[in-house]
Design a protein around this motif. Structure first.
Motif, PDB file in Angstrom:
ATOM      1  N   ALA A 151       0.828  -1.211   0.000  1.00 49.08           N
ATOM      2  CA  ALA A 151       0.000   0.000   0.000  1.00 49.08           C
ATOM      3  C   ALA A 151       0.861   1.259   0.000  1.00 49.08           C
ATOM      4  CB  ALA A 151      -0.931  -0.006   1.211  1.00 49.08           C
ATOM      5  N   LEU A 152       1.910   1.280   0.832  1.00 53.38           N
ATOM      6  CA  LEU A 152       2.766   2.467   0.886  1.00 53.38           C
ATOM      7  C   LEU A 152       3.531   2.664  -0.423  1.00 53.38           C
ATOM      8  CD1 LEU A 152       4.119   2.302   4.543  1.00 53.38           C
ATOM      9  CD2 LEU A 152       2.545   3.985   3.573  1.00 53.38           C
ATOM     10  N   THR A 153       3.931   1.578  -1.064  1.00 51.70           N
ATOM     11  CA  THR A 153       4.634   1.689  -2.345  1.00 51.70           C
ATOM     12  C   THR A 153       3.757   2.387  -3.374  1.00 51.70           C
ATOM     13  OG1 THR A 153       5.949  -0.290  -1.907  1.00 51.70           O
ATOM     14  CG2 THR A 153       5.711   0.393  -4.219  1.00 51.70           C
ATOM     15  N   TYR A 154       2.496   1.962  -3.466  1.00 53.69           N
ATOM     16  CA  TYR A 154       1.577   2.576  -4.439  1.00 53.69           C
ATOM     17  C   TYR A 154       1.197   4.006  -4.046  1.00 53.69           C
ATOM     18  CZ  TYR A 154       0.861  -1.551  -7.322  1.00 53.69           C
ATOM     19  OH  TYR A 154       1.045  -2.594  -8.186  1.00 53.69           O
ATOM     20  N   LEU A 155       0.972   4.233  -2.747  1.00 49.77           N
ATOM     21  CA  LEU A 155       0.561   5.564  -2.299  1.00 49.77           C
ATOM     22  C   LEU A 155       1.665   6.603  -2.467  1.00 49.77           C
ATOM     23  CD1 LEU A 155      -1.442   4.617   0.930  1.00 49.77           C
ATOM     24  CD2 LEU A 155      -2.377   5.545  -1.204  1.00 49.77           C
ATOM     25  N   LEU A 156       2.913   6.198  -2.261  1.00 48.03           N
ATOM     26  CA  LEU A 156       4.022   7.146  -2.330  1.00 48.03           C
ATOM     27  C   LEU A 156       4.595   7.298  -3.739  1.00 48.03           C
ATOM     28  CD1 LEU A 156       5.972   6.248   0.943  1.00 48.03           C
ATOM     29  CD2 LEU A 156       4.562   8.269   0.518  1.00 48.03           C
ATOM     30  N   LEU A 157       4.233   6.394  -4.638  1.00 52.40           N
ATOM     31  CA  LEU A 157       4.816   6.418  -5.988  1.00 52.40           C
ATOM     32  C   LEU A 157       4.648   7.754  -6.705  1.00 52.40           C
ATOM     33  CD1 LEU A 157       6.383   4.666  -7.958  1.00 52.40           C
ATOM     34  CD2 LEU A 157       4.193   3.905  -8.907  1.00 52.40           C
ATOM     35  N   PRO A 158       3.447   8.370  -6.693  1.00 55.42           N
ATOM     36  CA  PRO A 158       3.305   9.656  -7.410  1.00 55.42           C
ATOM     37  C   PRO A 158       4.189  10.759  -6.834  1.00 55.42           C
ATOM     38  CG  PRO A 158       1.148   8.719  -6.901  1.00 55.42           C
ATOM     39  CD  PRO A 158       2.156   7.909  -6.149  1.00 55.42           C
ATOM     40  N   VAL A 159       4.448  10.712  -5.534  1.00 54.12           N
ATOM     41  CA  VAL A 159       5.226  11.770  -4.891  1.00 54.12           C
ATOM     42  C   VAL A 159       6.703  11.432  -4.825  1.00 54.12           C
ATOM     43  CG1 VAL A 159       5.519  13.062  -2.733  1.00 54.12           C
ATOM     44  CG2 VAL A 159       3.232  12.407  -3.484  1.00 54.12           C
ATOM     45  N   ALA A 160       6.994  10.172  -4.486  1.00 55.78           N
ATOM     46  CA  ALA A 160       8.372   9.796  -4.176  1.00 55.78           C
ATOM     47  C   ALA A 160       9.024   8.929  -5.238  1.00 55.78           C
ATOM     48  CB  ALA A 160       8.395   9.052  -2.836  1.00 55.78           C
ATOM     49  N   GLY A 161       8.380   8.760  -6.387  1.00 56.75           N
ATOM     50  CA  GLY A 161       8.915   7.880  -7.420  1.00 56.75           C
ATOM     51  C   GLY A 161      10.300   8.259  -7.900  1.00 56.75           C
ATOM     52  N   HIS A 162      10.636   9.553  -7.863  1.00 56.92           N
ATOM     53  CA  HIS A 162      11.936  10.013  -8.368  1.00 56.92           C
ATOM     54  C   HIS A 162      12.958  10.198  -7.241  1.00 56.92           C
ATOM     55  CE1 HIS A 162       9.670  13.539  -7.101  1.00 56.92           C
ATOM     56  NE2 HIS A 162      10.821  14.152  -6.925  1.00 56.92           N
ATOM     57  N   TRP A 163      12.561   9.930  -5.994  1.00 57.59           N
ATOM     58  CA  TRP A 163      13.475  10.088  -4.856  1.00 57.59           C
ATOM     59  C   TRP A 163      14.551   9.005  -4.883  1.00 57.59           C
ATOM     60  CZ3 TRP A 163       9.769  10.890  -0.054  1.00 57.59           C
ATOM     61  CH2 TRP A 163       9.052  12.084  -0.228  1.00 57.59           C
ATOM     62  N   PRO A 164      15.696   9.275  -4.259  1.00 61.63           N
ATOM     63  CA  PRO A 164      16.709   8.219  -4.098  1.00 61.63           C
ATOM     64  C   PRO A 164      16.131   7.057  -3.272  1.00 61.63           C
ATOM     65  CG  PRO A 164      17.615  10.373  -3.545  1.00 61.63           C
ATOM     66  CD  PRO A 164      16.140  10.570  -3.730  1.00 61.63           C
ATOM     67  N   VAL A 165      16.608   5.866  -3.529  1.00 60.03           N
ATOM     68  CA  VAL A 165      16.086   4.667  -2.869  1.00 60.03           C
ATOM     69  C   VAL A 165      16.163   4.787  -1.349  1.00 60.03           C
ATOM     70  CG1 VAL A 165      16.437   2.180  -2.545  1.00 60.03           C
ATOM     71  CG2 VAL A 165      16.622   3.165  -4.814  1.00 60.03           C
ATOM     72  N   VAL A 166      17.268   5.298  -0.836  1.00 63.34           N
ATOM     73  CA  VAL A 166      17.440   5.402   0.615  1.00 63.34           C
ATOM     74  C   VAL A 166      16.357   6.294   1.222  1.00 63.34           C
ATOM     75  CG1 VAL A 166      18.948   6.219   2.466  1.00 63.34           C
ATOM     76  CG2 VAL A 166      19.913   4.944   0.549  1.00 63.34           C
ATOM     77  N   LEU A 167      16.050   7.405   0.570  1.00 67.35           N
ATOM     78  CA  LEU A 167      15.038   8.320   1.078  1.00 67.35           C
ATOM     79  C   LEU A 167      13.647   7.688   1.023  1.00 67.35           C
ATOM     80  CD1 LEU A 167      14.421  11.083   2.225  1.00 67.35           C
ATOM     81  CD2 LEU A 167      14.261  11.965  -0.114  1.00 67.35           C
ATOM     82  N   ARG A 168      13.350   6.970  -0.076  1.00 63.23           N
ATOM     83  CA  ARG A 168      12.054   6.293  -0.187  1.00 63.23           C
ATOM     84  C   ARG A 168      11.878   5.256   0.917  1.00 63.23           C
ATOM     85  NH1 ARG A 168      13.007   5.756  -5.859  1.00 63.23           N
ATOM     86  NH2 ARG A 168      13.188   3.496  -5.603  1.00 63.23           N
ATOM     87  N   VAL A 169      12.933   4.469   1.154  1.00 67.69           N
ATOM     88  CA  VAL A 169      12.862   3.434   2.202  1.00 67.69           C
ATOM     89  C   VAL A 169      12.726   4.090   3.575  1.00 67.69           C
ATOM     90  CG1 VAL A 169      14.126   1.574   3.342  1.00 67.69           C
ATOM     91  CG2 VAL A 169      14.098   1.721   0.850  1.00 67.69           C
TER      92      VAL A 169
END
Length: 199
Positions: A151-169
């Motif tokens: 759920a968090l992966t899909y919810l954050l994708l529009p906002v955080a899709g271009h963020w570095p992996v470390v920041l997304r995690v």
């Protein structure tokens, strides 16, 4: 039925403590018991250091209740508070206190404790309850973790899709940890309680 005031026993270390209490309730009083448990949890939430609570039914009469505080001092403040004592007295004709266990360590809701102290009415200290097998614990954690992560992966994708992996995690785990600890894991543990205990 009667209830008794629970007092903590000596445990080996300070730090987070999980209290497991078994209370017996007549099957016809289930709705009253649910309301009483929710009232107690609502009060405990207002005390400093409260980390969460939950309950599991075993059979038709025994209720296993858990609550967790971040330190012995904060746990004592809750357990000795006038609010809690009045709450316990309000169920004097509803519940029968059976057993209290205080655990320290990183056991969360069902893991083996680093140390424990068990109190039963009319009995001395006894060994703590056996924890479920590790594979069952891992299964329940996965059941809670997978939908949360998805759920968090899909919810954050529009906002955080271009963020570095470390920041997304980092953001994902910051959001997932309280949700898992306070809401989903207690719910899943209750849902699979009989299976975890091997009933």
């Amino acid at each position: 039925m009667s209830t008794s005031t629970d007092t903590p026993g000596a445990v080996a270390q300070d730090g987070p403590l999980t209290v497991s209490i078994t209370r017996r309730v007549a099957p016809e009083d289930e709705l009253l018991m649910q309301a009483w448990v929710h009232a107690g949890t609502s009060m405990a939430e207002r005390f400093e250091g409260f980390l969460g609570a939950g309950w599991v039914r075993s059979g038709s009469e025994d209720w296993h209740m858990l609550y967790r505080f971040d330190s012995r001092a904060h746990l004592d403040a809750w357990e000795r508070s006038p609010e809690r004592l009045r709450w316990l007295r309000s169920a004097a004709d509803l519940v029968e206190h059976r057993r209290t266990e205080y655990r320290t360590g990183i056991e969360g809701w069902f893991d083996e404790p680093a140390s424990s102290s068990v109190h039963e009415p009319g009995a001395g200290e006894t060994p703590g309850a056996t924890a479920p097998p590790r594979w069952k614990q891992a299964s329940v954690i996965w059941i809670a973790f997978f939908p949360t992560s998805l759920a968090l992966t899909y919810l954050l994708l529009p906002v955080a899709g271009h963020w570095p992996v470390v920041l997304r995690v980092l953001v994902t785990t910051l959001l997932a940890t309280p949700w898992m600890t306070y809401v989903l894991l207690p719910f899943v543990t209750r849902l699979f309680g009989r299976w975890l205990r091997g009933d």
